[in-house]
Design a protein around this motif. Structure first.
Motif, mmCIF file in Angstrom:
data_model
loop_
_atom_site.group_PDB
_atom_site.id
_atom_site.type_symbol
_atom_site.label_atom_id
_atom_site.label_comp_id
_atom_site.label_asym_id
_atom_site.label_seq_id
_atom_site.Cartn_x
_atom_site.Cartn_y
_atom_site.Cartn_z
ATOM 1 N N TYR A 93 18.103 -17.177 9.237
ATOM 2 C CA TYR A 93 16.998 -15.298 9.123
ATOM 3 C C TYR A 93 18.093 -14.493 7.964
ATOM 4 C CZ TYR A 93 15.038 -16.498 13.423
ATOM 5 O OH TYR A 93 14.627 -17.281 14.822
ATOM 6 N N ALA A 94 19.448 -15.707 7.742
ATOM 7 C CA ALA A 94 19.876 -14.460 6.504
ATOM 8 C C ALA A 94 19.730 -14.981 5.263
ATOM 9 C CB ALA A 94 21.752 -13.914 6.596
ATOM 10 N N VAL A 95 19.495 -15.866 4.788
ATOM 11 C CA VAL A 95 19.892 -16.347 3.408
ATOM 12 C C VAL A 95 18.946 -15.512 2.652
ATOM 13 C CG1 VAL A 95 19.454 -18.432 4.227
ATOM 14 C CG2 VAL A 95 17.299 -18.188 3.953
ATOM 15 N N SER A 96 18.295 -14.833 2.415
ATOM 16 C CA SER A 96 17.873 -13.475 1.404
ATOM 17 C C SER A 96 18.915 -13.078 1.200
ATOM 18 C CB SER A 96 16.900 -12.530 1.614
ATOM 19 O OG SER A 96 16.982 -12.030 3.431
ATOM 20 N N ASP A 97 20.370 -12.784 2.192
ATOM 21 C CA ASP A 97 21.145 -12.179 1.195
ATOM 22 C C ASP A 97 22.206 -13.615 0.467
ATOM 23 O OD1 ASP A 97 20.919 -9.493 2.680
ATOM 24 O OD2 ASP A 97 20.905 -10.665 4.463
ATOM 25 N N SER A 98 21.777 -14.385 0.932
ATOM 26 C CA SER A 98 22.572 -15.344 0.452
ATOM 27 C C SER A 98 21.985 -16.849 0.160
ATOM 28 C CB SER A 98 24.134 -15.901 0.778
ATOM 29 O OG SER A 98 24.853 -16.900 0.958
ATOM 30 N N VAL A 99 22.128 -17.486 -1.101
ATOM 31 C CA VAL A 99 21.216 -18.701 -1.729
ATOM 32 C C VAL A 99 22.173 -19.673 -1.059
ATOM 33 C CG1 VAL A 99 20.972 -20.728 -3.003
ATOM 34 C CG2 VAL A 99 20.121 -17.980 -2.796
ATOM 35 N N ALA A 100 23.666 -19.413 -0.710
ATOM 36 C CA ALA A 100 24.166 -20.650 -1.055
ATOM 37 C C ALA A 100 24.340 -20.997 1.038
ATOM 38 C CB ALA A 100 25.820 -20.330 -0.843
ATOM 39 N N LEU A 101 23.575 -20.206 1.639
ATOM 40 C CA LEU A 101 23.899 -20.223 3.986
ATOM 41 C C LEU A 101 22.856 -20.928 3.623
ATOM 42 C CD1 LEU A 101 25.037 -19.148 5.738
ATOM 43 C CD2 LEU A 101 23.426 -17.446 6.092
ATOM 44 N N TRP A 321 18.091 -26.382 -4.278
ATOM 45 C CA TRP A 321 19.028 -25.559 -4.026
ATOM 46 C C TRP A 321 20.189 -25.384 -4.474
ATOM 47 C CZ3 TRP A 321 24.028 -26.783 -1.938
ATOM 48 C CH2 TRP A 321 24.685 -26.114 -2.025
ATOM 49 N N ALA A 322 21.148 -26.538 -4.738
ATOM 50 C CA ALA A 322 22.518 -26.393 -5.804
ATOM 51 C C ALA A 322 22.003 -25.711 -7.052
ATOM 52 C CB ALA A 322 22.845 -27.808 -6.060
ATOM 53 N N ARG A 324 20.080 -23.109 -7.075
ATOM 54 C CA ARG A 324 19.108 -21.226 -7.569
ATOM 55 C C ARG A 324 21.022 -21.459 -6.819
ATOM 56 N NH1 ARG A 324 17.056 -21.547 -3.091
ATOM 57 N NH2 ARG A 324 16.990 -23.350 -2.420
ATOM 58 N N ALA A 325 21.661 -21.492 -5.935
ATOM 59 C CA ALA A 325 22.653 -21.200 -5.112
ATOM 60 C C ALA A 325 23.505 -20.770 -6.608
ATOM 61 C CB ALA A 325 23.656 -22.350 -4.715
ATOM 62 N N GLY A 326 24.148 -22.116 -7.244
ATOM 63 C CA GLY A 326 25.428 -21.358 -8.746
ATOM 64 C C GLY A 326 26.294 -22.199 -8.249
ATOM 65 N N GLY A 327 27.342 -21.378 -9.360
ATOM 66 C CA GLY A 327 29.102 -21.785 -8.919
ATOM 67 C C GLY A 327 29.239 -23.069 -8.908
ATOM 68 N N ASP A 328 30.287 -23.524 -7.816
ATOM 69 C CA ASP A 328 30.172 -24.483 -7.268
ATOM 70 C C ASP A 328 30.639 -25.147 -6.449
ATOM 71 O OD1 ASP A 328 32.047 -23.204 -5.911
ATOM 72 O OD2 ASP A 328 33.841 -24.108 -6.204
ATOM 73 N N TRP A 329 29.191 -24.755 -5.561
ATOM 74 C CA TRP A 329 28.273 -24.778 -4.010
ATOM 75 C C TRP A 329 27.658 -26.242 -4.248
ATOM 76 C CZ3 TRP A 329 29.626 -21.366 -0.492
ATOM 77 C CH2 TRP A 329 30.550 -20.263 -0.419
ATOM 78 N N GLU A 346 23.001 -35.083 -6.647
ATOM 79 C CA GLU A 346 23.218 -34.235 -7.724
ATOM 80 C C GLU A 346 22.452 -33.174 -8.757
ATOM 81 O OE1 GLU A 346 21.700 -37.354 -9.579
ATOM 82 O OE2 GLU A 346 22.905 -39.249 -8.335
ATOM 83 N N ALA A 347 22.866 -31.918 -8.527
ATOM 84 C CA ALA A 347 22.369 -31.072 -9.570
ATOM 85 C C ALA A 347 21.704 -31.411 -10.542
ATOM 86 C CB ALA A 347 23.932 -29.773 -9.548
ATOM 87 N N LYS A 348 20.632 -30.204 -10.932
ATOM 88 C CA LYS A 348 20.120 -30.920 -12.018
ATOM 89 C C LYS A 348 20.412 -29.949 -13.143
ATOM 90 C CE LYS A 348 15.013 -29.978 -9.946
ATOM 91 N NZ LYS A 348 14.462 -29.420 -9.447
#
Length: 348
Positions: A93-101, A321-322, A324-329, A346-348
């Motif tokens: 329910y909270a993923v709009s606040d954090s893609v990483a979640l 997902w990887a 969109r999340a970016g960083g080292d997630w 494997e991230a794109k």
């Protein structure tokens, strides 16, 4: 002498009341009030066990987000603002606040409770960081709903039959997964699903098997595909970090231990059997321990279904997902959840 005795008794009562008043009351908002997780574990812990495990130092005033009339997506936001102290709701329910979640609850990553528990435990350090940074919160525990399975008001015989159908998704990553299968992921609130199925707004919908049984989805469905297409919908219990920092070390320890031993661990212990019981109750294939068995057609997932799901997950869903999340997630996920589930990201 009699007067002195009375004064002493009054003083004792006053002292006792003062001791009781020292108990720190936490304002707590739980997950869905009508579902087993809340009834069996959340409510008994916060209403009864908390005082016991904290030696009377902590108590709780408990309600739920649906009783408050707020959406699940508002729970952690409001908690972060100090509207209440502790919040519990589905992390999706909270993923709009954090893609990483989103990566806490990956579709089809775990087909049994033991694997799902290992995945959640592996993800815990990431979840801790997300809640601290995004919601100003300390995670106390993560408990499962039963796996999120597929209810359809249309004939299906395999995963391929979802192609072209409108399906209510249980989260952002599940919606992406459905799109990769050729279905249309639709965002509809849990309480609106029966009407949507009945009116043909959606052909199928994903939720926990037990949740669907309790909410009467069997009245507007004909087929059940009991594979975790929507993951396990982990419910995160978190406390506002500012409130957490006001507690003593003893109170903190009691609260963490209490949540783990009375809410988190027992919820995981019954998760697998709960799924089997829920399927029996929904389909009549076996004895229903909760009430009347219903007559949904049980659609068994094949090895081909499982293989296709995993291929889609690895080639499309997780890389999306990887990115969109970016960083080292992506790397953190691969080194933790990926390692215990045997999935290489494997991230794109």
């Amino acid at each position: 002498m009699k007067k002195l005795t009375i004064l002493s008794a009054v003083s004792a009562i006053a002292l006792s009341m003062g001791t009781t008043a020292q108990a720190e009351e936490l304002a707590v908002v739980g997950s869905w009030s009508g579902l087993p997780l809340h009834k069996q574990f959340e409510a008994p812990f916060w209403n009864d066990k908390l005082g016991e495990v904290s030696g009377g130092e902590l108590s709780a005033s408990l309600t739920t987000h649906d009783q408050m009339g707020i959406s699940g997506g508002d729970v952690y936001r409001m908690m972060s603002q100090g509207v209440f102290d502790v919040g519990m709701t589905v992390a999706d329910y909270a993923v709009s606040d954090s893609v990483a979640l989103e990566a806490l609850d990956v579709p089809m990553i775990a087909t049994d409770a033991d694997t799902a528990k290992k995945a959640v435990d592996a993800a815990r350090p990431m979840v801790d960081d997300i809640y601290k940074d995004v919601f100003n919160a300390k995670v106390l525990g993560i408990a499962p709903y039963p796996p999120q399975v597929v209810f359809c008001n249309a004939e299906i015989n395999s995963l391929d039959d979802l192609q072209g159908k409108k399906v209510r998704a249980s989260g952002r990553m599940t919606a992406k997964f459905l799109e990769a299968l050729g279905a249309e992921g639709v965002n509809i609130g849990f309480g609106e699903v029966p009407g949507a199925l009945q009116r043909g707004v959606v052909d199928c919908a994903i939720t926990g098997a037990g949740s669907g049984y309790n909410a009467g989805w069997w009245e507007v469905s004909t087929h059940l595909l009991p594979i975790p297409l929507g993951g396990w919908d982990p419910v995160v219990t978190a406390i506002n970090l500012d409130k957490w920092n006001t507690l003593s070390d003893a109170q903190k320890a009691a609260l963490e231990k209490g949540v783990k031993e009375n809410l988190e661990d027992p919820a995981w212990e019954v998760a697998q059997n709960a799924l089997n019981n829920d399927i029996a109750c929904l389909t009549g294939n076996g004895e229903c321990p909760y009430g009347d068995a219903r007559g949904l057609v049980l659609v068994e997932a094949t090895d081909e279904d499982q293989a296709k799901a995993k291929a889609v997950l690895i080639s499309e869903v997780l890389p999306d997902w990887a990115e969109r999340a970016g960083g080292d997630w992506a790397q953190r996920w691969s080194d933790s959840v990926g390692k215990v589930t045997g999935v290489s990201l494997e991230a794109k």
